[in-house]
Design an enzyme around this catalytic site. Structure first.
Site, PDB file in Angstrom:
ATOM      1  CG  ASP A  61      -0.219   0.031   2.541  1.00  0.00           C
ATOM      2  OD1 ASP A  61       1.034   0.138   2.767  1.00  0.00           O
ATOM      3  OD2 ASP A  61      -1.051   0.252   3.598  1.00  0.00           O
ATOM      4  CB  CYS A  87       1.321  -2.291   5.128  1.00  0.00           C
ATOM      5  SG  CYS A  87       1.112  -3.602   6.332  1.00  0.00           S
ATOM      6  CB  THR A 126       2.955  -2.545  11.385  1.00  0.00           C
ATOM      7  OG1 THR A 126       1.694  -2.903  10.850  1.00  0.00           O
ATOM      8  CG2 THR A 126       2.877  -1.363  11.719  1.00  0.00           C
ATOM      9  CG  HIS A 173      10.389 -25.225  11.161  1.00  0.00           C
ATOM     10  ND1 HIS A 173      10.724 -25.090  12.597  1.00  0.00           N
ATOM     11  CD2 HIS A 173      11.461 -25.906  10.936  1.00  0.00           C
ATOM     12  CE1 HIS A 173      11.864 -25.568  13.042  1.00  0.00           C
ATOM     13  NE2 HIS A 173      12.305 -26.082  11.823  1.00  0.00           N
ATOM     14  CG  HIS A 197       8.952 -29.435   9.656  1.00  0.00           C
ATOM     15  ND1 HIS A 197       8.541 -28.490  10.962  1.00  0.00           N
ATOM     16  CD2 HIS A 197      10.080 -29.790   9.958  1.00  0.00           C
ATOM     17  CE1 HIS A 197       9.716 -28.417  11.507  1.00  0.00           C
ATOM     18  NE2 HIS A 197      10.678 -29.419  11.184  1.00  0.00           N
TER      19      HIS A 197
END
Length: 145
Positions: A9, A65, A67, A98, A134
């Site tokens: 964004d 973005c 954060t 993983h 996994h």
């Protein structure tokens, strides 16, 4: 060379531009937008574009973005997407080893461009450990969506 779909964004636009410039020599980087800085854009729109391409092409994606939280939430709404918000190289490595993450979420406001680039390199260079435990866990994750 494999394909990476990338989107952001407005709050991740600068980092997205930097990463495209840095990654283009080694990878086929497809910019899913935005094409220009628009402070009124919405991160779910670009998460959708990247996730749809990742799923269609069995590729990897990067979402940015301020954060990384919003992009991570949006991306993980898509069945088959395993988006990981990472802030350390250890997290980037483990998200691939993983969890077989196929979308990397970054926060432009959290780290420098160079630190984010290091996360991207770690994530792109790390392969999924195809151990039974996994594989089983990733299959369970995919069944949740």
């Amino acid at each position: 060379m494999y394909t990476i779909f990338i989107g952001s964004d407005h709050a991740g636009y600068s980092l997205k531009s930097f990463l495209i410039q840095e990654l283009t020599s080694k990878y086929d980087v497809i910019d899913c937008g935005p094409e220009r800085l628009d402070k009124q854009d919405d991160y779910p729109d670009y998460a959708q574009k990247v996730c749809e391409q990742v799923l269609e092409h069995s590729a990897r994606g990067i979402l940015i973005c301020d954060t990384g939280i919003g992009m991570s939430i949006a991306a993980n709404r898509y069945e088959g997407i395993r988006a990981a918000l990472v802030t350390t190289e250890f997290m980037a490595e483990r998200s691939r080893l993983h969890n077989n993450s196929n979308v990397l979420c970054l926060g432009e406001a959290l780290l420098s461009n160079e630190e984010n680039l290091a996360l991207v390199h770690t994530w792109l260079q790390t392969d999924f450990i195809e151990e039974e435990r996994h594989i089983r866990r990733v299959e369970k994750l995919d069944m949740l969506g």
